[in-house]
Write a protein that holds these residues in place. Structure first.
Motif, mmCIF file in Angstrom:
data_model
loop_
_atom_site.group_PDB
_atom_site.id
_atom_site.type_symbol
_atom_site.label_atom_id
_atom_site.label_comp_id
_atom_site.label_asym_id
_atom_site.label_seq_id
_atom_site.Cartn_x
_atom_site.Cartn_y
_atom_site.Cartn_z
ATOM 1 N N UNK A 238 1.175 -1.445 -0.087
ATOM 2 C CA UNK A 238 -0.131 0.217 0.334
ATOM 3 C C UNK A 238 0.486 1.420 0.039
ATOM 4 N N UNK A 239 1.971 0.907 0.637
ATOM 5 C CA UNK A 239 2.890 2.275 1.179
ATOM 6 C C UNK A 239 3.981 2.375 -0.234
ATOM 7 N N UNK A 240 4.788 0.909 -0.976
ATOM 8 C CA UNK A 240 5.409 0.945 -1.823
ATOM 9 C C UNK A 240 5.221 1.342 -2.635
ATOM 10 N N UNK A 241 4.183 0.613 -2.971
ATOM 11 C CA UNK A 241 4.089 -0.279 -4.683
ATOM 12 C C UNK A 241 2.650 -0.094 -5.004
ATOM 13 N N UNK A 242 1.628 0.522 -5.032
ATOM 14 C CA UNK A 242 -0.131 0.217 -4.778
ATOM 15 C C UNK A 242 -0.354 0.395 -6.698
ATOM 16 N N UNK A 243 -0.743 -0.400 -6.452
ATOM 17 C CA UNK A 243 -1.598 -1.204 -8.282
ATOM 18 C C UNK A 243 -3.247 -1.680 -8.081
ATOM 19 N N UNK A 244 -3.683 -1.030 -9.552
ATOM 20 C CA UNK A 244 -4.999 -1.263 -9.440
ATOM 21 C C UNK A 244 -5.036 -2.367 -9.366
ATOM 22 N N UNK A 245 -4.556 -3.537 -9.554
ATOM 23 C CA UNK A 245 -4.475 -4.773 -9.321
ATOM 24 C C UNK A 245 -4.798 -5.638 -7.747
#
Length: 543
Positions: A238-245
């Motif tokens: 959630x902090x480092x790499x949030x993506x839609x998938x």
């Protein structure tokens, strides 16, 4: 409280807050000496000490998979230390003159408690310690929290230093716990071994809650860390790499919300390929306003005509007719070219009890009643006013001040809270009139009821230890019980109110309920993955 005494209380609070959030190296000598003396007071010899880099590393050495009752039975030193701590706090409470945690409805806190105890409890215990607990399998382990015990130690320390209380005969044991809060992290006592954790190497907070947009909110020297977004514990991505998938695959809706906020709503809409299907005007804009009403303390009162304000729902470019001062017709689907009347409808409330109960029976509220019947309605109190005669308004700012529960910045704090009859939803909760679910939900015959205080009663906290749903009512007007039966096992409890009450949530805002009896239930959703595994196909919504 005088200004000098308030400043002294603030200094004590800040001093203990500094120890609670300290990232200094642990004072191992002082911590071991204090724990050894506690062992001696419990009738046990000093243990061997094992220092670990984080609470997570301690799980390897603390017995796992044992229910707490067996854990206490097996490790008698843990039981003895827990008893010592409980007896100490009870003795200190008698010297102070009131318990550390006042029960609901016991009145306003002492100014010294409001200055020291309450903010430290909310910040240290709820804002820092709870997210860390949720990240570890501690539900079946007795744990002592070292620096994070500062919230209750500071309470007694403040009364000892500036509150005029003397703890003769108890100061020595209180000082032992204070030494541990100043010297180490969490610890777990066993018969021959005591596991002690070092302090974290970094702690990041915002507005008295864990929060970090760059990396973990709490990090330890051995690499273990906890990520948090505005007080809610979240996975690292959630902090480092949030993506839609990843957001789509996350079952916790509170974590999904945090991930979208971290990514940004515009970026999420674009990357997820969402398309616009409809638009609606913002109700806070001047082009669409509710009818002018005279607000009261409990919601909205009799309508006051204000022809200068128009309703524009349909009928492009044509102003609505002037609002009628009396006799509004019940709202319904307007015919083509007509306007919808949004003013409150003044009609008798339907009985709140199930259909098989007597719908005409009413009884007046009584402050000493201990077992109210939730199927009977009570007459609402007259609309209260200020002493000067001006009606009072209930808005988010009012509820936030009464409960001490801050709402998020995106909410309009001055908007009047509507009071509505019928089913309402708030996050993962659904509030339903009891008469609608009388066949599935019943109150036990010997149910225990408690009054809902003006400061609010917490009904449910977010799955990630975040925002709570709190029920707020005027004293003596609402009672709550959890002694209910629900065939679907969704009910948290039932409340019965004789005047409007409010359900407050920091993220979702607030909503009001007309007098009656209501069931508070968890919401659930269909999950095809559970069906494929042979389950029932439903899961509780995690807010």
């Amino acid at each position: 409280m005088s200004v000098p005494r308030r400043l002294e209380a603030a200094d004590i609070r800040d001093e203990w807050l500094g120890w609670a959030l300290s990232t200094l190296p642990a004072d191992q000598t002082a911590a071991e000496a204090a724990i050894s003396e506690l062992y001696e007071r419990a009738g046990r010899p000093a243990p061997r000490f094992l220092w670990v880099g984080s609470p997570n590393a301690a799980m390897e050495f603390v017995p796992a998979g044992i229910p707490m009752r067996e854990f206490v039975k097996t490790l008698s030193i843990a039981s003895r230390l827990a008893t010592l701590g409980s007896e100490l706090r009870e003795a200190l409470d008698r010297r102070v003159g009131h318990p550390w945690a006042l029960a609901w409805g016991q009145g306003e806190p002492d100014p010294l408690d409001a200055e020291v105890r309450d903010p430290l409890r909310d910040f240290v215990r709820d804002g820092v310690c709870t997210p860390l607990r949720l990240a570890l399998p501690l539900a079946e382990r007795l744990t002592w929290y070292g620096q994070h015990d500062a919230y209750w130690i500071a309470h007694y320390d403040a009364w000892r230093r500036i509150g005029g209380r003397t703890f003769r005969g108890l100061n020595g044991q209180l000082d032992l716990w204070a030494t541990l809060a100043r010297s180490c992290g969490w610890w777990w006592p066993m018969e021959e071994l005591c596991v002690v954790s070092l302090r974290p190497v970094s702690v990041r907070t915002e507005e008295q809650r864990l929060h970090s947009e760059q990396g973990p909110a709490v990090a330890y020297a051995d690499g273990w860390s906890v990520h948090a977004w505005r007080g809610t514990r979240v996975p690292w991505w959630v902090i480092a790499d949030p993506t839609p998938d990843r957001i789509a695959q996350e079952p916790n809706i509170e974590v999904r919300r945090c991930a979208i906020e971290r990514l940004g709503w515009e970026a999420y809409i674009e990357q997820a390929g969402l398309r616009l299907v409809a638009t609606a005007r913002d109700p806070r804009q001047s082009r669409l306003r509710p009818a002018a009403v005279r607000p009261t303390r409990h919601g909205v009162g009799p309508p006051r005509p204000c022809p200068a304000r128009h309703q524009r729902l349909g009928g492009a470019g044509r102003p609505a007719a002037a609002l009628r001062p009396r006799g509004p017709r019940p709202p319904g689907r307007p015919r083509r070219g007509r306007r919808m009347d949004l003013r409150p409808v003044h009609r008798p409330l339907r009985p709140a009890g199930p259909a098989h109960m007597n719908p005409t029976h009413t009884e007046p509220a009584h402050p000493n009643r201990t077992h109210p019947n939730p199927t009977h309605t009570e007459p609402a109190h007259p609309n209260p006013t200020h002493p000067e005669g001006e009606p009072m308004t209930v808005n988010l700012a009012t509820l936030s001040d009464r409960t001490g529960l801050a709402v998020l910045e995106h909410l309009e704090r001055q908007v009047a809270i509507p009071v509505i009859e019928g089913i309402q939803a708030q996050g993962d909760l659904l509030v339903v009139p009891l008469r609608l679910v009388g066949a599935a939900v019943t109150v036990r015959d010997l149910a225990r009821w408690q009054d809902v205080p003006a400061t609010g009663l917490e009904l449910l906290r977010g799955a990630a230890g975040g925002n709570p749903h709190s029920l707020v009512a005027d004293p003596g007007t609402c009672t709550w019980t959890t002694d209910v039966r629900d065939t679907f096992r969704l009910a948290l409890g039932v409340f019965h109110n004789s005047t409007p009450v409010y359900l407050l949530h920091p993220e979702h805002g607030a909503t009001g309920f007309t007098p009656g009896a209501y069931v508070v239930r968890r919401q659930r959703e269909f999950d095809h993955r559970l069906t494929l595994r042979g389950g029932g196909g439903h899961r509780l919504i995690a807010d």
